[in-house]
Design a protein around this motif. Structure first.
Motif, short mmCIF file in Angstrom:
data_model
loop_
_atom_site.label_atom_id
_atom_site.label_comp_id
_atom_site.label_asym_id
_atom_site.label_seq_id
_atom_site.Cartn_x
_atom_site.Cartn_y
_atom_site.Cartn_z
N ALA A 1 0.84 -1.21 0.00
CA ALA A 1 0.00 0.00 0.00
C ALA A 1 0.87 1.25 0.00
N TYR A 2 1.94 1.24 0.77
CA TYR A 2 2.84 2.40 0.80
C TYR A 2 3.49 2.59 -0.57
N TRP B 1 3.67 6.65 7.82
CA TRP B 1 3.84 5.76 6.67
C TRP B 1 5.23 5.96 6.08
N ALA B 2 5.62 7.22 5.91
CA ALA B 2 6.91 7.52 5.30
C ALA B 2 8.06 7.06 6.19
N GLU B 3 7.90 7.19 7.51
CA GLU B 3 8.96 6.77 8.42
C GLU B 3 9.16 5.25 8.39
N LYS B 4 8.06 4.51 8.41
CA LYS B 4 8.14 3.05 8.48
C LYS B 4 8.14 2.38 7.12
N LYS B 5 7.90 3.15 6.07
CA LYS B 5 7.84 2.64 4.70
C LYS B 5 6.73 1.59 4.53
N MET B 6 5.64 1.78 5.27
CA MET B 6 4.47 0.91 5.11
C MET B 6 3.26 1.61 5.72
#
Length: 193
Positions: free
Chosen positions: A110-111, A125-130
């Motif tokens: 999804a990311y 989302w951007a920090e965890k890449k998901m």
């Protein structure tokens, strides 16, 4: 944000036409904001904010609905409905070709899909890449046909049994059975190959 939100107040649920009528009463007929807020059952600070935001041309006009949005934003989703359906179709296709995705893999997908389509994503989302867990649970609620879970591990005996000798033996047996079955069908119809 909770995963099962239940509204506790009626704040932010004033219909746009009611808000515009209240603003017109205040602006055109010089009535008090508090009085009109009480009459129309609107929070007075909300009515005051709309009185300041709505243009005089719109107040004097004959439109039914204000150009400004009224109430809370209803759609705060990351993807559009079409994009979510496309993502769900991809997950089903991957499952059909025996490449099922785990919940973590779906969140990462999804990311990547959001980045590829230039969709604005939340900072976590951007920090965890998901995608987040809340998005994932909401996605499953919006698409109940999906069954996404962590796949079970293959047992050691099953993994070691999948070797060349066993596969060859399986296909030899299959060929023998198919040949026997085909011969029986052909003799029933009176034909011989």
């Amino acid at each position: 944000m909770g995963r099962k939100f239940v509204r506790k107040t009626k704040n932010g649920q004033t219909p746009p036409d009611v808000m515009l009528r209240a603003v017109r009463e205040v602006k055109l007929h010089n009535k008090s904001i508090r009085g009109m807020a009480k009459e129309f059952q609107i929070n007075y600070r909300t009515l005051a904010r709309y009185c300041n935001k709505i243009s005089p041309a719109e107040v004097a006009g004959d439109g039914i609905f204000p150009s400004l949005p009224v109430g809370y934003l209803k759609n705060r989703s990351v993807f559009s409905e079409e994009q979510e359906n496309h993502l769900a179709e991809y997950i089903i296709t991957a499952s059909d070709i025996y490449f099922g995705l785990s919940p973590i893999e779906v969140r990462k997908l999804a990311y990547m899909y959001a980045v590829h389509n230039n969709v604005a994503v939340r900072t976590n989302w951007a920090e965890k890449k998901m995608a987040g867990a809340d998005w994932f649970s909401g996605f499953l609620k919006r698409h109940p046909s999906l069954s996404i879970r962590t796949p079970e591990a293959t047992s050691l005996s099953r993994a070691t049994a999948f070797n060349k000798h066993n596969v060859d033996q399986f296909f030899d047996n299959l060929e023998e059975v198919m040949g026997r079955h085909q011969f029986e069908e052909d003799t029933d119809s009176g034909r011989i190959l």
